[in-house]
Design a protein around this motif. Sequence first.
Motif, short mmCIF file in Angstrom:
data_model
loop_
_atom_site.label_atom_id
_atom_site.label_comp_id
_atom_site.label_asym_id
_atom_site.label_seq_id
_atom_site.Cartn_x
_atom_site.Cartn_y
_atom_site.Cartn_z
N ASP A 132 0.73 -1.38 0.33
CA ASP A 132 0.03 0.12 -0.33
C ASP A 132 1.05 1.63 -0.45
OD1 ASP A 132 0.77 0.17 2.19
OD2 ASP A 132 -0.79 0.05 3.57
N GLY A 133 2.15 1.21 0.46
CA GLY A 133 2.78 2.29 -0.26
C GLY A 133 3.92 2.72 1.11
N THR A 169 8.90 8.19 -4.43
CA THR A 169 7.91 8.58 -3.68
C THR A 169 6.92 9.17 -4.38
OG1 THR A 169 9.14 8.53 -1.85
CG2 THR A 169 7.28 9.16 -1.60
N ASP A 170 5.72 8.33 -4.76
CA ASP A 170 3.97 9.44 -4.40
C ASP A 170 3.76 10.21 -3.46
OD1 ASP A 170 4.06 7.69 -6.89
OD2 ASP A 170 3.04 6.22 -5.83
N ASP A 223 -2.86 11.72 -4.74
CA ASP A 223 -3.43 10.45 -4.72
C ASP A 223 -3.67 9.74 -6.01
OD1 ASP A 223 -4.33 10.44 -2.08
OD2 ASP A 223 -5.85 11.59 -1.90
N ASP A 225 -0.79 10.49 -8.75
CA ASP A 225 0.16 9.41 -8.77
C ASP A 225 -0.30 8.07 -9.80
OD1 ASP A 225 1.93 11.97 -8.85
OD2 ASP A 225 2.71 11.09 -6.87
N TYR A 226 0.36 7.69 -10.90
CA TYR A 226 0.43 6.59 -11.11
C TYR A 226 1.23 5.56 -9.99
CZ TYR A 226 1.38 1.94 -13.56
OH TYR A 226 1.19 0.75 -13.71
N TYR A 227 0.63 4.61 -9.29
CA TYR A 227 1.40 4.29 -8.21
C TYR A 227 2.08 3.31 -8.11
CZ TYR A 227 3.61 1.47 -4.26
OH TYR A 227 4.52 0.81 -3.16
N HIS A 257 4.57 -0.51 -7.72
CA HIS A 257 4.91 -1.26 -6.77
C HIS A 257 5.79 -1.35 -5.93
CE1 HIS A 257 4.86 -4.71 -3.89
NE2 HIS A 257 5.70 -5.50 -5.01
N LYS A 311 4.99 5.42 -0.28
CA LYS A 311 3.48 6.85 -1.03
C LYS A 311 3.01 7.50 0.74
CE LYS A 311 -0.81 6.13 -3.34
NZ LYS A 311 -0.34 6.89 -4.49
N ARG A 315 -2.63 9.54 0.85
CA ARG A 315 -3.99 7.89 0.65
C ARG A 315 -5.10 7.92 0.47
NH1 ARG A 315 0.02 4.71 1.96
NH2 ARG A 315 0.65 4.26 3.88
#
Length: 78
Positions: free
Chosen positions: A33-34, A60-61, A64, A66-68, A70, A74, A77
């Motif tokens: 989940d980052g 770092t994202d 909300d 941002d393309y996450y 893996h 992050k 949230r």
Amino acid sequence: MTRKIFDTVTLHNLTTKNRLIRSATWEGIAEDDGSITEEAYEIYGELSRGGVGAVIVGFTDVSDNDYYIHGAMKLSRT
């Protein structure tokens, strides 16, 4: 004036104890989940205790939207 690597430096409103900067790297160790893992806390804690003046964290994202990717930390949230 001669500046040395272990002199303090001020960059805008940030003052560091020396001119050593650890550049961003890719650790890829965040949770699915980052969220930040204990391993990441240990890595950055060791860097700060080791005497480096500043640390630029890895990818770092921050939004909300941002393309996450893996493994990236992050800050936002969804």
